[in-house]
Write a protein that holds these residues in place. Structure first.
Motif, PDB file in Angstrom:
ATOM      1  N   ARG A  95      89.925 -42.510-140.173  1.00 55.82           N
ATOM      2  CA  ARG A  95      89.912 -43.907-140.645  1.00 55.82           C
ATOM      3  C   ARG A  95      90.357 -43.940-142.090  1.00 55.82           C
ATOM      4  O   ARG A  95      89.835 -43.187-142.923  1.00 55.82           O
ATOM      5  CB  ARG A  95      88.517 -44.510-140.484  1.00 55.82           C
ATOM      6  N   ASP A  96      91.356 -44.766-142.372  1.00 56.33           N
ATOM      7  CA  ASP A  96      91.915 -44.868-143.723  1.00 56.33           C
ATOM      8  C   ASP A  96      92.367 -43.498-144.240  1.00 56.33           C
ATOM      9  O   ASP A  96      92.255 -43.199-145.428  1.00 56.33           O
ATOM     10  CB  ASP A  96      90.895 -45.472-144.692  1.00 56.33           C
ATOM     11  N   GLY A  97      92.855 -42.656-143.333  1.00 55.54           N
ATOM     12  CA  GLY A  97      93.368 -41.352-143.724  1.00 55.54           C
ATOM     13  C   GLY A  97      92.315 -40.280-143.903  1.00 55.54           C
ATOM     14  O   GLY A  97      92.659 -39.134-144.224  1.00 55.54           O
ATOM     15  N   ASP A  98      91.041 -40.597-143.718  1.00 54.46           N
ATOM     16  CA  ASP A  98      89.956 -39.627-143.889  1.00 54.46           C
ATOM     17  C   ASP A  98      89.365 -39.235-142.542  1.00 54.46           C
ATOM     18  O   ASP A  98      89.326 -40.043-141.604  1.00 54.46           O
ATOM     19  CB  ASP A  98      88.839 -40.205-144.766  1.00 54.46           C
ATOM     20  N   VAL A  99      88.878 -38.004-142.473  1.00 54.41           N
ATOM     21  CA  VAL A  99      88.126 -37.561-141.308  1.00 54.41           C
ATOM     22  C   VAL A  99      86.759 -38.234-141.331  1.00 54.41           C
ATOM     23  O   VAL A  99      86.065 -38.206-142.353  1.00 54.41           O
ATOM     24  CB  VAL A  99      87.960 -36.027-141.304  1.00 54.41           C
ATOM     25  N   VAL A 100      86.388 -38.849-140.223  1.00 56.70           N
ATOM     26  CA  VAL A 100      85.087 -39.506-140.131  1.00 56.70           C
ATOM     27  C   VAL A 100      84.384 -39.037-138.871  1.00 56.70           C
ATOM     28  O   VAL A 100      85.003 -38.513-137.940  1.00 56.70           O
ATOM     29  CB  VAL A 100      85.220 -41.048-140.117  1.00 56.70           C
ATOM     30  N   TRP A 101      83.079 -39.234-138.862  1.00 55.60           N
ATOM     31  CA  TRP A 101      82.262 -38.886-137.701  1.00 55.60           C
ATOM     32  C   TRP A 101      81.473 -40.116-137.287  1.00 55.60           C
ATOM     33  O   TRP A 101      80.782 -40.738-138.085  1.00 55.60           O
ATOM     34  CB  TRP A 101      81.342 -37.725-138.029  1.00 55.60           C
ATOM     35  N   ARG A 102      81.609 -40.472-136.011  1.00 54.44           N
ATOM     36  CA  ARG A 102      81.028 -41.697-135.497  1.00 54.44           C
ATOM     37  C   ARG A 102      79.799 -41.369-134.660  1.00 54.44           C
ATOM     38  O   ARG A 102      79.792 -40.434-133.858  1.00 54.44           O
ATOM     39  CB  ARG A 102      82.048 -42.460-134.654  1.00 54.44           C
ATOM     40  N   ALA A 103      78.752 -42.166-134.856  1.00 57.47           N
ATOM     41  CA  ALA A 103      77.516 -42.001-134.093  1.00 57.47           C
ATOM     42  C   ALA A 103      77.614 -42.792-132.792  1.00 57.47           C
ATOM     43  O   ALA A 103      78.179 -43.883-132.755  1.00 57.47           O
ATOM     44  CB  ALA A 103      76.325 -42.478-134.914  1.00 57.47           C
ATOM     45  N   GLN A 104      77.082 -42.227-131.735  1.00 59.92           N
ATOM     46  CA  GLN A 104      77.077 -42.907-130.448  1.00 59.92           C
ATOM     47  C   GLN A 104      75.715 -42.722-129.784  1.00 59.92           C
ATOM     48  O   GLN A 104      74.991 -41.764-130.064  1.00 59.92           O
ATOM     49  CB  GLN A 104      78.188 -42.374-129.542  1.00 59.92           C
ATOM     50  N   ALA A 105      75.390 -43.650-128.906  1.00 60.33           N
ATOM     51  CA  ALA A 105      74.092 -43.608-128.251  1.00 60.33           C
ATOM     52  C   ALA A 105      74.170 -44.364-126.933  1.00 60.33           C
ATOM     53  O   ALA A 105      74.941 -45.322-126.799  1.00 60.33           O
ATOM     54  CB  ALA A 105      73.018 -44.217-129.147  1.00 60.33           C
ATOM     55  N   PRO A 106      73.365 -43.965-125.946  1.00 62.23           N
ATOM     56  CA  PRO A 106      73.310 -44.714-124.684  1.00 62.23           C
ATOM     57  C   PRO A 106      72.424 -45.947-124.834  1.00 62.23           C
ATOM     58  O   PRO A 106      71.481 -45.965-125.622  1.00 62.23           O
ATOM     59  CB  PRO A 106      72.708 -43.704-123.710  1.00 62.23           C
ATOM     60  N   CYS A 107      72.744 -46.960-124.075  1.00 63.33           N
ATOM     61  CA  CYS A 107      71.991 -48.212-124.101  1.00 63.33           C
ATOM     62  C   CYS A 107      71.702 -48.616-122.663  1.00 63.33           C
ATOM     63  O   CYS A 107      72.639 -48.858-121.877  1.00 63.33           O
ATOM     64  CB  CYS A 107      72.812 -49.285-124.814  1.00 63.33           C
ATOM     65  N   ALA A 108      70.427 -48.665-122.296  1.00 66.33           N
ATOM     66  CA  ALA A 108      70.048 -49.070-120.950  1.00 66.33           C
ATOM     67  C   ALA A 108      70.176 -50.582-120.812  1.00 66.33           C
ATOM     68  O   ALA A 108      69.661 -51.342-121.644  1.00 66.33           O
ATOM     69  CB  ALA A 108      68.621 -48.630-120.644  1.00 66.33           C
ATOM     70  N   VAL A 109      70.892 -51.014-119.773  1.00 65.57           N
ATOM     71  CA  VAL A 109      71.124 -52.437-119.539  1.00 65.57           C
ATOM     72  C   VAL A 109      70.990 -52.722-118.043  1.00 65.57           C
ATOM     73  O   VAL A 109      70.922 -51.810-117.222  1.00 65.57           O
ATOM     74  CB  VAL A 109      72.532 -52.871-120.026  1.00 65.57           C
ATOM     75  N   LEU A 110      70.987 -53.981-117.708  1.00 62.22           N
ATOM     76  CA  LEU A 110      71.116 -54.431-116.328  1.00 62.22           C
ATOM     77  C   LEU A 110      72.201 -55.493-116.329  1.00 62.22           C
ATOM     78  O   LEU A 110      71.949 -56.671-116.600  1.00 62.22           O
ATOM     79  CB  LEU A 110      69.797 -54.992-115.796  1.00 62.22           C
TER      80      LEU A 110
END
Length: 228
Positions: A95-110
């Motif tokens: 992003r914007d030329g820089d290495v980034v690390w993105r957080a992710q998580a599961p979300c329980a839904v119906l």
């Protein structure tokens, strides 16, 4: 002077066929880029529209009949339930030329036929520029507002992550978070690309230009071959 020396060259059938095939391929590539141009213009227009669009409940949008590609860039809101299991790994990005690390998580839904969706929570700011960041864990998401993106468009190991939840039926989309309540510490929401390039017109003109150049070269060779 012999007949072989005075005989004129015949019409170049092989060269003509090869030129015709190459010309058709170049024009086909140009036409494909024109189609991509219209598609990208539609994406950009949709992104501009969503900047002011209200968030719809995920259960209202994510129905059994909805195709994932038709839901791209739709703004939704959802209250997440807990999903048992270890924290998911960070996802590499640029992003914007820089290495980034993105957080992710599961979300329980119906929502429709699905009972889970993967949430991209944003960039872990403290890890920007790091090549091999240490593992990080965060509190589970609760209330999320964001935009939907088909998981296949994101590439990487996103789809493989879903195999960690064999008892779930995850949606084939990722919810790119714009805001969370409560807001997670150290995570900066970054749902949309910083810049979406649209150079398909340039690419189309290049392919069509090559096709025209090929015709000029063929005509010049044909004239030299068949001239008196």
């Amino acid at each position: 002077m012999s007949d072989v020396q005075t005989r004129k060259p015949g019409f170049p059938v092989g060269l003509t066929v090869a030129t015709g095939i190459a010309f058709a391929l170049l024009c086909g590539l140009g036409a494909w880029q024109v189609q991509r141009l219209h598609w990208k213009q539609g994406v950009l227009a949709r992104i501009e529209t969503l900047k002011t669009a209200p968030a719809l409940p995920l259960i209202q949008v994510l129905t059994a009949d909805a195709r994932p590609e038709d839901l791209a860039w739709t703004r939704v809101s959802v209250d997440c339930g807990d999903v048992a299991g270890a924290s998911l790994p960070l996802v590499y990005g640029v992003r914007d030329g820089d290495v980034v690390w993105r957080a992710q998580a599961p979300c329980a839904v119906l929502a429709g036929p699905y009972n889970m969706i993967l949430v991209d929570r944003g960039v872990v700011s403290a890890l920007t520029g790091q090549v091999a960041p240490p593992p990080r864990s965060f509190d589970a998401p609760r209330h999320v507002v964001g935009v939907l993106t088909p998981i296949k468009q994101l590439g990487g190991d996103r789809a493989k992550i879903l195999s960690r939840f064999p008892g779930r039926k995850p949606a084939p989309l990722v919810l790119m978070a714009e805001a969370e309540t409560p807001a997670p510490a150290e995570i900066a929401p970054a749902p949309l690309p910083a810049e979406i390039s649209n150079r398909h017109l340039e690419y189309a003109l290049t392919w069509f230009g090559l096709a025209v150049t090929l015709l000029f070269i063929y005509a010049a060779m044909l004239w030299r071959r068949l001239r008196p």
